[in-house]
Design a protein around this motif. Structure first.
Motif, mmCIF file in Angstrom:
data_model
loop_
_atom_site.group_PDB
_atom_site.id
_atom_site.type_symbol
_atom_site.label_atom_id
_atom_site.label_comp_id
_atom_site.label_asym_id
_atom_site.label_seq_id
_atom_site.Cartn_x
_atom_site.Cartn_y
_atom_site.Cartn_z
ATOM 1 N N ASP A 149 0.838 -1.191 0.000
ATOM 2 C CA ASP A 149 0.000 0.000 0.000
ATOM 3 C C ASP A 149 0.874 1.241 0.000
ATOM 4 O OD1 ASP A 149 -2.945 0.959 0.547
ATOM 5 O OD2 ASP A 149 -1.625 2.179 1.813
ATOM 6 N N ARG A 209 -7.330 -0.483 -5.242
ATOM 7 C CA ARG A 209 -7.867 0.784 -4.749
ATOM 8 C C ARG A 209 -8.139 1.742 -5.892
ATOM 9 N NH1 ARG A 209 -6.459 2.502 0.995
ATOM 10 N NH2 ARG A 209 -7.593 4.286 0.177
ATOM 11 N N HIS A 269 -3.968 6.169 -5.680
ATOM 12 C CA HIS A 269 -3.624 5.733 -4.320
ATOM 13 C C HIS A 269 -2.261 5.038 -4.237
ATOM 14 C CE1 HIS A 269 -4.289 4.613 -0.155
ATOM 15 N NE2 HIS A 269 -3.744 3.459 -0.472
#
Length: 189
Positions: A43, A86, A90
Motif C-alpha cells: 500500500d 484501490r 492511491h
C-alpha cells in the motif's frame, strides 16, 4: 469496456483484502498459467511499497486504475507481476508470488528449462518467466488479452504471514497463501 462489477469491487478494496481474495483465482497470460496460490499486499502508506515515496516513471502504473498490471524488474534480473488495487492515484497493489501451473506446462517447462512442475511458478521471477511476462504488459488491463483472470467461486483455506525479501515493515502479515499448497515460493512459518 468496463470492468465486471464483481472484479471492479474486488480490486477497489484495500490491497490485503485483494491479496487474500485472489488465492484460488485462475490467472492466464496468453492461455498459459494456473491457480494463484500465493500473494503479497502493498500500500502507498506502507514503507515496503514501491509507491511509498511517491510516483515515479518506474511505479506509475501502481497509481493507475484498479485491475491493471504493474510489472517491474527486481534486482535488475527478474520481472515481477502486480495487480493494482484501490482507486486511481492511491498506489496500492498485490504481488503475484506463486501459481499452481495448470495450463501450458510444456511451454512453461521450455521457458524455465526444467521439468518439476512445483518449481515452474514458485516465486515471482519464476512465475513471470514461465508465463512470458515482461515490462510490455505494464499498465495493461487485467480484463483484456493477453490476461484472463477468473476469481474463485469458493473461499479456500488461506494462511497469512510476513512478506518475503523486504527490509522495511518486515513483520506486517500481508503475505497470503493457499493452505497446504506444495506450489508456494516458501513455506509459511
Amino acid at each position: 469496456m468496463s470492468l465486471a462489477p464483481r472484479l471492479h469491487d474486488v480490486f477497489s478494496a484495500p490491497s490485503p483484502a485483494v491479496a487474500r481474495a485472489l488465492i484460488g483465482a485462475t490467472l492466464l497470460v496468453d492461455g498459459i498459467g494456473g491457480r494463484i496460490v500465493e500473494t503479497e499486499a502493498y500500500d502507498g502508506e506502507d514503507p515496503a511499497s514501491h509507491t511509498f515515496g511517491g510516483r515515479t516513471e518506474r511505479n506509475a502504473s501502481m497509481f493507475g486504475p484498479p485491475a491493471h498490471a504493474y510489472v517491474y524488474r527486481s534486482y535488475g534480473i527478474h520481472w515481477c507481476l502486480n495487480f493494482v488495487c484501490r482507486e486511481a492515484g492511491h498506489g496500492a497493489g498485490v504481488l503475484i508470488r506463486a501459481l499452481e501451473p495448470t495450463a501450458g506446462l510444456d511451454l512453461m517447462r521450455r521457458r524455465r528449462g526444467l521439468e518439476d512442475a512445483r518449481l515452474l511458478c514458485a516465486g515471482p521471477g519464476r512465475l513471470c518467466q514461465a508465463l512470458g511476462v515482461s515490462r510490455a504488459l505494464d499498465g495493461r488491463s487485467l480484463e483484456m488479452p493477453p490476461f484472463s483472470l477468473v476469481l474463485p467461486t469458493e473461499t479456500l483455506p488461506v494462511v497469512a504471514g510476513p512478506r518475503i525479501g523486504i527490509s522495511k515493515a518486515v513483520d506486517v502479515p500481508w503475505r497470503f497463501g493457499a493452505a497446504g499448497s506444495r506450489f508456494l515460493s516458501r513455506p509459511f512459518r
